[in-house]
Design an enzyme around this catalytic site. Structure first.
Site, PDB file in Angstrom:
ATOM      1  N   THR A   1     -68.484  -7.698 133.795  1.00  0.00           N
ATOM      2  CA  THR A   1     -69.566  -8.629 133.387  1.00  0.00           C
ATOM      3  C   THR A   1     -69.908  -9.737 134.299  1.00  0.00           C
ATOM      4  OG1 THR A   1     -69.391  -8.054 131.020  1.00  0.00           O
ATOM      5  CG2 THR A   1     -70.597 -10.149 131.432  1.00  0.00           C
TER       6      THR A   1
ATOM      7  N   PHE B   1     -71.213 -13.233 135.016  1.00  0.00           N
ATOM      8  CA  PHE B   1     -71.772 -14.683 134.237  1.00  0.00           C
ATOM      9  C   PHE B   1     -72.370 -15.427 135.298  1.00  0.00           C
ATOM     10  CE2 PHE B   1     -68.038 -12.590 132.056  1.00  0.00           C
ATOM     11  CZ  PHE B   1     -68.094 -13.042 130.751  1.00  0.00           C
TER      12      PHE B   1
END
Length: 307
Positions: free
Chosen positions: A208, A210
């Site tokens: 992921t 960010f």
């Protein structure tokens, strides 16, 4: 001097004045890097967002978890936080589009990014086994990212919750051997839960991205990525014309995301990320060209890529 010459001079003066005003607006939006910042994220301690905050700012950073994504933007706007660290893209499930919408709504800026390798684990009460489980809690993204594993247990109820670590906290508080959570191994340590099955994500390279969000723009050292948004005329080839500006100046487009405009059916706002530094020679002219070809042009940040 003829009237035509006077009109041309007036146009030039107006153009110069407009550029000076634009530079002043940009300057007013730029802030210095905050020392000893207050950093917020979405979720409970042990969330992947907390891990991302510690990765970007250091292990000793002052962090606080908030319930929803929007709570983070509210904290930035009311001054109770200096930065928010929010997920914006997952390698398995794509964009976290709510974050894009909130960036527009609250007029905040991206000032950095970091990536976290996502390893989901199935956590339960100490002494529980896989055969005991009847209900699994996690953030909806966590459930999606572990779908292949979960499909092996079709009788399990899958219940989405606010965040992964919050699911672990809830399971620990319930103390029920039939309940489990999908989250990080750090959450298992924090909430004293047992890892019933490690690394259950479908994509073993699950990552992921960010973004670090601030109420004002920053220009940190090493910046090499620009993020901006705009809308185009609702006609054939309008987006291609804009993208050609970047291609003609050898600026590499690394991401494009479209979001629907609520008040205009079938029209879209485009988010673009491309290589570049806003202070490089010629960049101001490039951005001016794009601004003139589009509507609702907005600069969202210039920061160092972490990919």
């Amino acid at each position: 001097m003829t009237n035509i010459d006077l009109e041309r001079l007036q146009v030039i003066d107006q153009t110069i004045q407009s550029l000076l005003e634009e530079k002043m607006r940009i300057k007013q939006k730029v802030q210095d890097i905050v020392e000893n910042p207050r950093v917020v994220y979405q979720g409970e301690p042990g969330a992947y967002s907390e891990m991302a905050a510690r990765s970007f700012f250091g292990e000793g950073v002052n962090t606080k978890g908030l319930y929803q994504f929007e709570d983070n933007f509210i904290a930035l706007k009311n001054g109770s936080a200096d930065y928010a660290v929010l997920p914006i893209e997952n390698s398995s499930t794509g964009a976290i589009r709510q974050v894009y919408d909130l960036l527009i709504q609250y007029e905040c800026y991206m000032v950095g990014e970091t990536t976290v390798s996502i390893e989901h684990n199935l956590l339960g009460m100490p002494g529980a086994t896989l055969e005991d489980i009847d209900t699994v809690y996690s953030h909806e993204q966590g459930l999606f990212q572990c779908e292949y594993f979960l499909n092996q247990y079709p009788k399990w109820n899958r219940i989405p919750s606010a965040d992964t670590a919050g699911s672990a906290k809830m399971v620990a508080e319930m103390g029920n051997i039939h309940k489990a959570a999908i989250c990080s191994s750090r959450a298992a340590e924090i909430y004293n839960l047992q890892i019933l099955k490690p690394s259950i994500q479908t994509n073993k390279l699950n990552t992921t991205r960010f973004v670090v969000v601030a109420p004002k723009m920053e220009l940190r050292e090493g910046r090499d990525k620009i993020c901006l948004s705009f809308t185009t005329r609702h006609k054939s080839g309008s987006l291609h014309e804009v993208l050609s500006v970047f291609a003609n100046h050898d600026l590499n487009l690394v991401r494009i995301e479209s979001r629907p405009i609520p008040e205009k059916n079938w029209e879209y706002m485009f988010f673009l990320e491309l290589t570049g530094n806003l202070t490089d020679p010629g960049m101001e002219d490039i951005m001016r060209s794009v601004r003139h070809m589009t509507s609702d042009f907005r600069m969202f940040g210039n920061f160092k890529s972490n990919l």
